[in-house]
Design a protein around this motif. Structure first.
Motif, mmCIF file in Angstrom:
data_model
loop_
_atom_site.group_PDB
_atom_site.id
_atom_site.type_symbol
_atom_site.label_atom_id
_atom_site.label_comp_id
_atom_site.label_asym_id
_atom_site.label_seq_id
_atom_site.Cartn_x
_atom_site.Cartn_y
_atom_site.Cartn_z
ATOM 1 N N LEU A 213 57.500 -1.141 47.146
ATOM 2 C CA LEU A 213 57.602 -0.064 46.120
ATOM 3 C C LEU A 213 57.570 1.526 46.903
ATOM 4 O O LEU A 213 56.952 1.319 47.863
ATOM 5 N N ARG A 214 57.748 2.425 46.407
ATOM 6 C CA ARG A 214 57.766 3.705 46.948
ATOM 7 C C ARG A 214 57.112 4.783 46.193
ATOM 8 O O ARG A 214 56.963 4.571 45.062
ATOM 9 N N ARG A 215 56.369 5.770 46.844
ATOM 10 C CA ARG A 215 55.881 6.745 46.136
ATOM 11 C C ARG A 215 56.331 8.163 46.761
ATOM 12 O O ARG A 215 56.665 8.176 47.945
ATOM 13 N N ASN A 216 56.383 9.142 46.031
ATOM 14 C CA ASN A 216 56.540 10.409 46.651
ATOM 15 C C ASN A 216 55.157 11.183 47.221
ATOM 16 O O ASN A 216 54.122 10.813 46.413
ATOM 17 N N ALA A 217 55.441 11.862 48.014
ATOM 18 C CA ALA A 217 53.758 12.744 48.568
ATOM 19 C C ALA A 217 53.881 13.812 47.606
ATOM 20 O O ALA A 217 54.263 14.897 47.607
ATOM 21 N N GLY A 218 52.825 13.575 46.442
ATOM 22 C CA GLY A 218 52.815 14.476 45.368
ATOM 23 C C GLY A 218 53.972 14.832 44.795
ATOM 24 O O GLY A 218 54.796 13.837 44.442
ATOM 25 N N THR A 219 54.188 16.236 44.568
ATOM 26 C CA THR A 219 55.392 16.455 43.743
ATOM 27 C C THR A 219 56.599 17.135 44.532
ATOM 28 O O THR A 219 57.556 17.629 44.297
ATOM 29 N N SER A 220 56.255 16.787 45.844
ATOM 30 C CA SER A 220 57.206 17.004 47.021
ATOM 31 C C SER A 220 58.575 16.134 46.898
ATOM 32 O O SER A 220 58.285 15.075 46.247
ATOM 33 N N GLY A 221 59.439 16.276 47.681
ATOM 34 C CA GLY A 221 60.568 15.423 47.653
ATOM 35 C C GLY A 221 60.572 14.316 48.788
ATOM 36 O O GLY A 221 61.301 13.522 48.949
ATOM 37 N N LEU A 222 59.331 14.416 49.408
ATOM 38 C CA LEU A 222 59.212 13.260 50.278
ATOM 39 C C LEU A 222 58.690 11.997 49.759
ATOM 40 O O LEU A 222 57.897 11.945 49.401
ATOM 41 N N SER A 223 59.641 11.107 50.017
ATOM 42 C CA SER A 223 59.378 9.596 49.521
ATOM 43 C C SER A 223 59.159 8.763 50.661
ATOM 44 O O SER A 223 59.779 8.747 51.533
ATOM 45 N N THR A 224 58.201 7.735 50.592
ATOM 46 C CA THR A 224 57.952 6.896 51.538
ATOM 47 C C THR A 224 57.497 5.419 51.062
ATOM 48 O O THR A 224 57.063 5.467 49.604
ATOM 49 N N SER A 225 57.266 4.290 51.629
ATOM 50 C CA SER A 225 57.006 3.362 51.274
ATOM 51 C C SER A 225 55.505 3.384 50.810
ATOM 52 O O SER A 225 54.853 4.434 51.360
ATOM 53 N N ARG A 226 54.739 2.619 49.895
ATOM 54 C CA ARG A 226 53.440 2.971 49.489
ATOM 55 C C ARG A 226 52.611 2.273 50.583
ATOM 56 O O ARG A 226 51.392 2.083 50.392
ATOM 57 N N MET A 227 53.084 1.667 51.868
ATOM 58 C CA MET A 227 52.401 1.234 52.747
ATOM 59 C C MET A 227 52.703 2.030 53.891
ATOM 60 O O MET A 227 53.813 2.028 54.231
ATOM 61 N N GLY A 228 51.666 2.415 54.868
ATOM 62 C CA GLY A 228 52.127 3.233 56.163
ATOM 63 C C GLY A 228 51.566 2.226 57.418
ATOM 64 O O GLY A 228 50.682 1.649 57.270
ATOM 65 N N LEU A 229 52.524 2.338 58.428
ATOM 66 C CA LEU A 229 52.021 1.529 59.470
ATOM 67 C C LEU A 229 51.528 2.586 60.500
ATOM 68 O O LEU A 229 52.266 3.545 61.059
ATOM 69 N N GLY A 230 50.021 2.251 60.827
ATOM 70 C CA GLY A 230 49.507 3.272 61.803
ATOM 71 C C GLY A 230 49.575 2.729 63.197
ATOM 72 O O GLY A 230 49.751 1.478 63.609
ATOM 73 N N THR A 231 49.758 3.505 64.287
ATOM 74 C CA THR A 231 50.118 3.143 65.679
ATOM 75 C C THR A 231 48.838 3.453 66.789
ATOM 76 O O THR A 231 48.914 3.563 67.883
#
Length: 324
Positions: free
Chosen positions: A2-20
């Motif tokens: 599933l995906r989520r937007n960063a607040g009310t912005s248009g940036l959409s990402t997976s609801r899991m992020g991979l840290g490095t």
């Protein structure tokens, strides 16, 4: 995934992020390849890095993998600027010159022509208007798609967002990245209210309490763990005290009752906490990542989440109350 937007912005990402953060040090290039492949095959796309991670090696590895393993357009690359090394010492420099120099080097190491989310890594000594002008410039010339901040406390978050909203044409601050987990809930006091007020996204780092919430330290410090390493021992130690142990035991008890693992309980709690866009997990191998991916279809029962709120610091006022 599933995906989520960063607040009310248009940036959409997976609801899991991979840290490095461990790439190039505790995570080899081969392990990073397996991680990225498994993550993207499961539908993940947000990959978070920084010039300060292994002194640029994490970005270099990601840059190579985006040429050989994945399509660049299928990845949301988030990196940062403002931490630098001088004479072997890490310092914070948020001047326009330092930030734009960091950006230039990040683009080179990542082998890309743009950054999807560029974040000021920490509040620094330069005037805020100078720091934010660097974000405006980067977005205007096309090197950056979205601008954000990292490790900003509540008043700093509000100051940056207010400044950018005060004049048309400035790059909006679309997200903040702060530590948040069952062992670190300070963000609920001021950071998350500021994020909600300004319609920003929230990207928690260290959602597993620096690894402690996985339960791996319940019987001591295992060999090969972060707490046993010279370079990360200091990082884990604050969460090995009695209060943290009590929270870990509560997580383990919930896991036993639900028939899942402590890692999955702690992960679900932070992933679905109010205001969260995508926690940034720090898996070091594809095998570790698999346990997170297996939780994608799971949800933590509301009464369990509320009980964990209570044992870890008190109710989360933004969480809907359990129904009778």
């Amino acid at each position: 995934m599933l995906r989520r937007n960063a607040g009310t912005s248009g940036l959409s990402t997976s609801r899991m992020g991979l840290g490095t953060m461990t790439w190039g040090r505790d995570t080899s290039k081969e392990d990073a390849r397996g991680l990225l492949r498994a993550f993207t095959e499961a539908g993940g796309d947000l990959v978070d890095t920084a010039p300060a991670y292994a002194r640029g090696e994490a970005e270099r590895i990601l840059g190579v993998l985006m040429k050989t393993e994945v399509n660049r357009d299928d990845i949301v690359v988030a990196t940062k600027a403002g931490f630098t090394f001088r004479d072997g010492v890490r310092v914070i420099d948020t001047s326009r010159r330092a930030l734009l120099d960091d950006l230039h080097e990040s683009l080179r190491r990542l082998r890309t022509d743009h950054i999807d989310l560029w974040q000021v890594h920490a509040w620094g000594p330069a005037p805020l208007e100078e720091t934010l002008a660097a974000l405006d410039h980067a977005v205007t010339v096309g090197d950056v798609r979205y601008a954000g901040v990292s490790n900003f406390v509540g008043w700093q978050t509000a100051s940056a967002a207010t400044w950018q909203e005060a004049f048309p044409g400035r790059a909006r601050i679309v997200g903040n990245q702060v530590e948040y987990s069952l062992l670190a809930r300070r963000a609920e006091v001021e950071v998350l209210p500021a994020i909600r007020h300004f319609g920003m996204g929230f990207f928690p780092w260290s959602p597993m309490g620096r690894g402690v919430l996985t339960g791996k330290y319940r019987g001591g410090v295992p060999r090969g763990s972060r707490a046993a390493s010279d370079h990360f021992g200091w990082y884990v130690e604050p969460y090995l005290e009695p209060r943290s142990r009590a929270v870990v035991e509560a997580v383990a008890k919930a896991a036993d009752g639900l028939g899942i693992t402590p890692l999955q309980v702690a992960w679900l709690w932070v992933r679905d906490a109010p205001g969260v866009t995508a926690p940034l997990l720090g898996a070091r191998t594809a095998e570790q990542l698999a346990e997170y991916l297996a939780a994608e279809e799971m949800e933590l029962p509301v009464p369990i989440a509320a009980a964990l709120d209570d044992v870890s610091g008190g109710p989360n006022d933004a969480r809907p109350a359990p129904t009778a």
